[in-house]
Write a protein that holds these residues in place. Structure first.
Motif, mmCIF file in Angstrom:
data_model
loop_
_atom_site.group_PDB
_atom_site.id
_atom_site.type_symbol
_atom_site.label_atom_id
_atom_site.label_comp_id
_atom_site.label_asym_id
_atom_site.label_seq_id
_atom_site.Cartn_x
_atom_site.Cartn_y
_atom_site.Cartn_z
ATOM 1 N N LEU A 164 5.609 -4.971 -1.955
ATOM 2 C CA LEU A 164 4.606 -5.869 -1.386
ATOM 3 C C LEU A 164 3.550 -6.176 -2.444
ATOM 4 O O LEU A 164 3.411 -5.431 -3.420
ATOM 5 C CB LEU A 164 3.946 -5.194 -0.177
ATOM 6 N N ASP A 165 2.825 -7.238 -2.241
ATOM 7 C CA ASP A 165 1.748 -7.580 -3.171
ATOM 8 C C ASP A 165 0.684 -6.481 -3.120
ATOM 9 O O ASP A 165 0.097 -6.234 -2.056
ATOM 10 C CB ASP A 165 1.149 -8.929 -2.752
ATOM 11 N N PRO A 166 0.440 -5.781 -4.248
ATOM 12 C CA PRO A 166 -0.559 -4.704 -4.237
ATOM 13 C C PRO A 166 -1.920 -5.157 -3.689
ATOM 14 O O PRO A 166 -2.628 -4.367 -3.068
ATOM 15 C CB PRO A 166 -0.671 -4.296 -5.702
ATOM 16 N N ALA A 167 -2.262 -6.427 -3.892
ATOM 17 C CA ALA A 167 -3.557 -6.918 -3.393
ATOM 18 C C ALA A 167 -3.606 -6.936 -1.870
ATOM 19 O O ALA A 167 -4.687 -6.939 -1.273
ATOM 20 C CB ALA A 167 -3.830 -8.315 -3.940
ATOM 21 N N SER A 168 -2.425 -6.941 -1.217
ATOM 22 C CA SER A 168 -2.382 -7.025 0.246
ATOM 23 C C SER A 168 -2.529 -5.669 0.928
ATOM 24 O O SER A 168 -2.577 -5.572 2.151
ATOM 25 C CB SER A 168 -1.062 -7.658 0.696
ATOM 26 N N ILE A 169 -2.560 -4.585 0.129
ATOM 27 C CA ILE A 169 -2.655 -3.240 0.710
ATOM 28 C C ILE A 169 -4.129 -2.967 1.075
ATOM 29 O O ILE A 169 -5.038 -3.292 0.304
ATOM 30 C CB ILE A 169 -2.130 -2.168 -0.267
ATOM 31 N N GLY A 170 -4.311 -2.362 2.238
ATOM 32 C CA GLY A 170 -5.645 -2.175 2.807
ATOM 33 C C GLY A 170 -6.728 -1.696 1.852
ATOM 34 O O GLY A 170 -7.840 -2.232 1.862
ATOM 35 N N ASN A 171 -6.419 -0.711 1.013
ATOM 36 C CA ASN A 171 -7.485 -0.163 0.163
ATOM 37 C C ASN A 171 -7.927 -1.140 -0.919
ATOM 38 O O ASN A 171 -8.981 -0.963 -1.523
ATOM 39 C CB ASN A 171 -7.096 1.204 -0.431
ATOM 40 N N SER B 72 -4.977 2.655 3.164
ATOM 41 C CA SER B 72 -3.990 2.460 2.084
ATOM 42 C C SER B 72 -2.551 2.419 2.604
ATOM 43 O O SER B 72 -1.627 2.217 1.827
ATOM 44 C CB SER B 72 -4.125 3.580 1.055
ATOM 45 N N ASN B 73 -2.362 2.616 3.893
ATOM 46 C CA ASN B 73 -1.007 2.605 4.455
ATOM 47 C C ASN B 73 -0.643 1.298 5.151
ATOM 48 O O ASN B 73 0.430 1.191 5.741
ATOM 49 C CB ASN B 73 -0.824 3.760 5.443
ATOM 50 N N TRP B 74 -1.537 0.314 5.089
ATOM 51 C CA TRP B 74 -1.298 -0.951 5.796
ATOM 52 C C TRP B 74 -1.324 -2.118 4.832
ATOM 53 O O TRP B 74 -2.102 -2.135 3.882
ATOM 54 C CB TRP B 74 -2.380 -1.157 6.880
ATOM 55 N N SER B 75 -0.461 -3.093 5.128
ATOM 56 C CA SER B 75 -0.443 -4.303 4.306
ATOM 57 C C SER B 75 -0.714 -5.509 5.202
ATOM 58 O O SER B 75 -0.272 -5.558 6.351
ATOM 59 C CB SER B 75 0.924 -4.420 3.629
#
Ligand SMILES: Nc1ncnc2c1ncn2[C@@H]1O[C@H](COP(=O)(O)OP(=O)(O)O)[C@@H](O)[C@H]1O
Ligand SMILES: [Mg+2]
Length: 322
Positions: free
Chosen positions: A111-118, A162-165
């Motif tokens: 997934l796009d790292p920018a889309s991860i919650g943190n 950090s567990n959600w996109s």
């Protein structure tokens, strides 16, 4: 594009990996993220956009198979029975180069790292932050509604940001659409119980802890795992994340959102509202525990590799700012 594991490439990676400096391995990788106990990376030059998590914690294939079965069933439960979106995933395992272990790779569509919650929480405005937190709570509600509906299968989950996109996230105009469900990435620690029996062998999670600490944690293991089955404790973690992510000023607003959710959308669960003091106290303790854990691991690695010249299987993150 179809996503799949390139087994030849992955086997070659495992054969030649530099566990202390994975990015210096013969097959180069790029780090996508760190958890408290694992490293997630992609292989540079991989034809498929896959995120890999390397788990060097199994003595033999039967242990791996049990874990993979639980991983697949957990993913299925989340997706089909709860309706939580999860990325495509698969698994592959190989004997370690010296034959001491079997190393499991959990693979996921990258997934796009920018889309991860943190990362999202640092990019969006206050409204976006509120939508994200609300969105996480809506996904968590699916878990606890399921747990309440029946008693045979109980599902645990780690609600940290950090567990959600955020699906369809656009880093050029960072926002969280409140109507769009989030997807859950942390599926490789399968937490569910069938008739009270934990599906995975939770003691394996302690493999990366140094010997002395492992003994201590073993006694507390049930308690440690239990917190992922308790909605209030999971929500507590979610609030405390904002301290860890260096956003203490966001805590009161996040906490108010969560209290509001429990009061309006989940009143039938009768969950007591949080106070800032309570979460602050919790975070202080949690921080001490993780800092101690990471320091002991670094010390253990030093003893093993520098003094005893023995192999060390784990990748340790650098100092994590808290
Ligand atoms: N499929 C993926 N695509 C991109 N990044 C990922 C993916 N899965 C995990 N990550 C990154 O790695 C981090 C740790 O992964 P996670 O599965 O949550 O492991 P842990 O159990 O160690 O918390 C995530 O917070 C995220 O930043
Ligand atoms: Mg995680």
């Amino acid at each position: 594009m179809r996503v799949e594991i390139d087994r030849t490439l992955l086997a070659e990676f495992e054969r030649t990996v530099d566990t202390a400096h994975p990015e210096r391995s013969k097959i180069p990788v790029k780090v996508l993220g760190y958890g408290e106990i694992s490293l997630v990376f992609e292989i540079i030059g991989d034809k498929h956009p896959v995120a890999y998590k390397r788990l060097p914690i199994f003595d033999d294939e039967s242990q791996v198979i049990r874990h993979v079965n639980a991983y697949k069933e957990y993913t299925r439960l989340l997706r089909d029975d709860l309706g939580i979106a999860v990325p495509w995933s698969d698994a592959a395992w190989f004997p370690s180069a010296d034959g001491r272990l079997v190393v499991l790779y959990c693979a996921q569509a990258k997934l796009d790292p920018a889309s991860i919650g943190n990362q999202v929480i640092h990019a969006v405005d206050e409204a976006g932050l509120g939508s994200l937190v609300w969105g996480v709570m809506q996904e968590l509600k699916k878990v606890w509604a399921f747990n309440k509906r029946q008693s045979r299968i109980q599902i645990g989950i780690d609600g940290q940001v950090s567990n959600w996109s955020v699906p369809g996230y656009d880093r050029a105009s960072p926002a969280v659409d409140p109507g769009k469900p989030l997807s859950y990435v942390d599926t490789s620690t399968p937490m569910y119980r069938v008739d009270g029996e934990e599906a995975m062998d939770a003691t394996l999670l302690l493999r990366s802890a140094p010997g002395l600490l492992r003994g201590m944690l073993m006694g507390m293991l049930h308690e440690v795992v239990d917190r992922y089955y308790d909605w209030r404790l999971v929500a507590n973690d979610l609030i405390a994340n904002f301290y860890k992510e260096q956003m203490p000023s966001a805590v009161p607003a996040v906490l108010a959102r969560i209290n509001e959710f429990f009061e309006t959308e989940a009143s039938e669960f009768g969950i007591k509202p949080f106070t800032v003091e309570e979460v602050k106290k919790y975070y202080k303790r949690d921080k001490q525990i993780w800092v101690l854990f990471q320091n002991l691991r670094r010390f253990d690695r030093f003893v093993k590799t520098k003094l005893l010249r023995k192999p060390y299987d784990f990748y340790l993150p650098g100092k994590i700012k808290r």
